[in-house]
Design a protein around this motif. Structure first.
Motif, PDB file in Angstrom:
ATOM      1  N   LEU A  54       0.826  -1.203   0.000  1.00  0.00           N
ATOM      2  CA  LEU A  54       0.000   0.000   0.000  1.00  0.00           C
ATOM      3  C   LEU A  54       0.863   1.257   0.000  1.00  0.00           C
ATOM      4  O   LEU A  54       0.600   2.196  -0.765  1.00  0.00           O
ATOM      5  N   TRP A  55       1.906   1.266   0.836  1.00  0.00           N
ATOM      6  CA  TRP A  55       2.792   2.432   0.877  1.00  0.00           C
ATOM      7  C   TRP A  55       3.479   2.623  -0.476  1.00  0.00           C
ATOM      8  O   TRP A  55       3.601   3.756  -0.953  1.00  0.00           O
ATOM      9  N   PHE A  56       3.927   1.538  -1.084  1.00  0.00           N
ATOM     10  CA  PHE A  56       4.599   1.631  -2.378  1.00  0.00           C
ATOM     11  C   PHE A  56       3.645   2.206  -3.423  1.00  0.00           C
ATOM     12  O   PHE A  56       4.017   3.118  -4.177  1.00  0.00           O
ATOM     13  N   ALA A  57       2.424   1.681  -3.475  1.00  0.00           N
ATOM     14  CA  ALA A  57       1.457   2.134  -4.473  1.00  0.00           C
ATOM     15  C   ALA A  57       1.143   3.620  -4.305  1.00  0.00           C
ATOM     16  O   ALA A  57       1.058   4.372  -5.295  1.00  0.00           O
ATOM     17  N   GLY A  58       0.981   4.072  -3.063  1.00  0.00           N
ATOM     18  CA  GLY A  58       0.673   5.476  -2.821  1.00  0.00           C
ATOM     19  C   GLY A  58       1.799   6.394  -3.248  1.00  0.00           C
ATOM     20  O   GLY A  58       1.575   7.426  -3.895  1.00  0.00           O
ATOM     21  N   ALA A  59       3.031   6.028  -2.901  1.00  0.00           N
ATOM     22  CA  ALA A  59       4.179   6.849  -3.265  1.00  0.00           C
ATOM     23  C   ALA A  59       4.393   6.855  -4.778  1.00  0.00           C
ATOM     24  O   ALA A  59       4.765   7.873  -5.364  1.00  0.00           O
ATOM     25  N   PHE A  60       4.158   5.708  -5.407  1.00  0.00           N
ATOM     26  CA  PHE A  60       4.305   5.632  -6.869  1.00  0.00           C
ATOM     27  C   PHE A  60       3.295   6.564  -7.546  1.00  0.00           C
ATOM     28  O   PHE A  60       3.635   7.275  -8.500  1.00  0.00           O
ATOM     29  N   ALA A  61       2.068   6.576  -7.037  1.00  0.00           N
ATOM     30  CA  ALA A  61       1.040   7.441  -7.622  1.00  0.00           C
ATOM     31  C   ALA A  61       1.409   8.913  -7.468  1.00  0.00           C
ATOM     32  O   ALA A  61       1.218   9.719  -8.397  1.00  0.00           O
TER      33      ALA A  61
END
Length: 205
Positions: free
Chosen positions: A108-115
């Motif tokens: 979840l953290w990775f996806a948010g930062a990527f976005a």
């Protein structure tokens, strides 16, 4: 397609592979401290938060490198991501040494930062670099607060956190030199609020 595959590879390596550092950990050669159970949990929780920060750094840099059309900037971002991989490996090694686990919410953290990185990069390279500056400044502040909270005798963890702090400050300075646009105050405040949620959650989960 090559950029997409590179970003996908970064995601898989960050989330599911054991990171390999290119440089020795600052903790190398330092004896493990004799910590109480409470101190060990505290060091582990703070290191879990730091590990999440490095997961987010991988996502941010990967997204920005995928979008930018500036070959020189892309190379710079990928170099920074490789250095952040050292941080990822060092923080994971400290978690292992302290008998703690990474955050269960890392995907979840990775996806948010990527976005966030993707959105910023699509606006402009200067705005993208502005997000790097603000992110690295916030990470540096968190690391500084962790140095105040870590057990004094936990020299191995403190050495890793201190080195990471120095590297993050350098990354922010390099982004400024590359032409970063300062982010508006409301955006900075929103990023701080999001970081607060992330760090508070990652401390436990």
């Amino acid at each position: 397609m090559d950029k997409i595959l590179t970003a996908a590879d970064a995601a898989l390596r960050t989330l599911f592979a054991r990171p390999a550092a290119s440089q020795p950990s600052p903790a190398q050669g330092l004896r493990e401290a004799e910590l109480s159970e409470a101190e060990q949990r505290l060091s582990g929780a703070l290191m879990r938060v730091n590990h999440v920060g490095e997961v987010c750094a991988q996502a941010l840099y990967s997204a920005q490198a995928m979008v930018t059309r500036d070959a020189q900037l892309r190379a710079h971002l990928l170099d920074a991501a490789r250095e952040e991989t050292d941080h990822l490996a060092w923080s994971r090694a400290r978690l292992d040494a302290l008998g703690q686990r990474p955050s269960l919410l890392n995907p979840l953290w990775f996806a948010g930062a990527f976005a966030i990185g993707l959105a910023a990069a699509k606006i402009s390279d200067r705005v993208s670099l502005g997000f790097v500056v603000e992110t690295e400044n916030q990470v540096s502040a968190h690391l500084g607060s962790h140095l105040d909270r870590l057990p004094a005798q936990d020299l191995a963890t403190r050495a890793v956190v201190q080195r990471m702090k120095e590297d993050e400050e350098r990354h922010a300075a390099e982004a400024l030199e590359s032409g970063a646009t300062p982010l508006p105050a409301p955006v900075q405040q929103l990023m701080r609020a999001a970081a607060k949620v992330m760090t508070t959650t990652a401390h436990y989960i």
